[in-house]
Design a protein around this motif. Structure first.
Motif, PDB file in Angstrom:
ATOM      1  N   UNK A  41       0.803  -1.228   0.000  1.00 45.05           N
ATOM      2  CA  UNK A  41       0.000   0.000   0.000  1.00 45.05           C
ATOM      3  C   UNK A  41       0.836   1.278   0.000  1.00 45.05           C
ATOM      4  N   UNK A  42       1.855   1.305  -0.820  1.00 44.29           N
ATOM      5  CA  UNK A  42       2.670   2.520  -0.955  1.00 44.29           C
ATOM      6  C   UNK A  42       2.238   3.387  -2.139  1.00 44.29           C
ATOM      7  N   UNK A  43       1.521   2.777  -3.057  1.00 41.57           N
ATOM      8  CA  UNK A  43       1.144   3.455  -4.300  1.00 41.57           C
ATOM      9  C   UNK A  43      -0.225   2.921  -4.700  1.00 41.57           C
ATOM     10  N   UNK A  44      -1.151   3.778  -5.161  1.00 43.86           N
ATOM     11  CA  UNK A  44      -2.486   3.288  -5.548  1.00 43.86           C
ATOM     12  C   UNK A  44      -2.509   2.500  -6.851  1.00 43.86           C
ATOM     13  N   UNK A  45      -1.479   2.602  -7.671  1.00 45.81           N
ATOM     14  CA  UNK A  45      -1.503   1.977  -8.986  1.00 45.81           C
ATOM     15  C   UNK A  45      -1.541   0.448  -8.938  1.00 45.81           C
TER      16      UNK A  45
END
Length: 304
Positions: A41-45
């Motif tokens: 969960x560090x980036x929404x992509x």
């Protein structure tokens, strides 16, 4: 009967089942690689790509169902449940991006500061709760078992008699199975941007696009123009759906100290909706033209 796609097979000799198995295996591997990034969960992509991959997988299972003998517990509906679990978190990610990059910068400075402090804090809290539910789903044993069954099937696939037939002579049937009735959907004639039929049409066209992308290699250049059209249609209808979700969320949150910003944000969203709706009406007119519709039914290059 067990059949695998040998390295020496050409597109003319590869069976429908082997072709679908290869694409299914690619999707399973993509889901396996994306899962740790989603949980990190560090980036929404990665979450967006995971959600899309699940939808593609579901479309593949529906499209090639007549060719594949899958385990009883591997069904499109079970894949859909997994994809649905990603929905709340993804919707909040899209709303957060829209707020930060489009909506809040357009507000007067005082209103923008208030929304930055309060509205984004509420959004963050909603998103934290939604992700906790998503995390529980992704780590649940039923999720893992479903994907393990798919990977095991790919290692030892089983096909129906139709699935054992060469793909190319059946390409028209596989294409029509996903495109043949898409223009009969009632959503094409929706008169309001918030119509439920329009939202359902968006999902239908997305499935058509995924199905054509799956067949793009054997169809060749014939599919390229239609894939471009479906992406445009999906963008228009996706904007309308996103705006509806965002408007509902903001109506719930814009109260008390945020009431002053409500009118400004409402006007911005209304303007964006009008633009998206007009774009859809123009594209709809183009797509419903008889010559355009006929070209979709003739993607394999044969003549009626």
């Amino acid at each position: 009967m067990v059949e695998t796609s040998a390295p020496g097979l050409t597109m003319d000799s590869e069976s429908s089942g082997a072709y679908a198995r290869h694409r299914l295996e690619q999707l399973c591997e993509r889901l396996r690689r994306l899962r740790p990034e989603v949980l990190d969960d560090r980036d929404p992509e990665p979450l967006h790509q995971y959600r899309v991959s699940l939808r593609r997988l579901r479309s593949l299972l529906i499209q090639f169902a007549p060719a594949l003998l899958l385990p009883a517990k591997v069904t499109p509906s079970r894949i859909a449940l997994l994809a649905r679990a990603t929905g709340a978190t993804r919707d909040l990610d899209v709303l957060g991006l829209r707020l930060q990059h489009d909506l809040l910068p357009a507000l007067p400075e005082i209103q923008r500061h208030t929304c930055d402090v309060l509205l984004l804090r509420r959004l963050s809290e909603r998103r934290r709760k939604a992700f906790a539910l998503l995390e529980a789903e992704l780590t649940a044993s039923r999720h893992q078992r479903l994907l393990e069954r798919l990977r095991a099937w790919c290692a030892q696939p089983r096909f129906t008699p139709l699935g054992q037939q060469p793909l190319q002579p059946w390409i028209r049937e596989w294409t029509l199975s996903i495109t043949g009735s898409c223009f009969l959907h009632s959503g094409w004639f929706a008169e309001e941007p918030d119509a439920a039929d329009l939202h359902d049409l968006r999902k239908r066209l997305k499935a058509v696009r995924y199905g054509l992308e799956l067949l793009q290699e054997p169809l060749g250049a014939a599919a390229a123009l239609w894939l471009q059209r479906w992406r445009r249609a999906q963008a228009c209808l996706g904007d309308l759906q996103d705006l509806a979700v965002q408007r509902q969320w903001l109506e719930r949150e814009l109260r008390g100290e945020l009431r002053e910003a409500a009118s400004s944000l409402h006007n911005l969203l209304t303007t964006e909706r009008q633009v998206a709706w007009q774009g859809w009406l123009e594209l709809r007119c183009e797509l419903l033209d008889p010559a355009c519709r006929r070209s979709l039914l003739n993607l394999d290059g044969t003549q009626d």
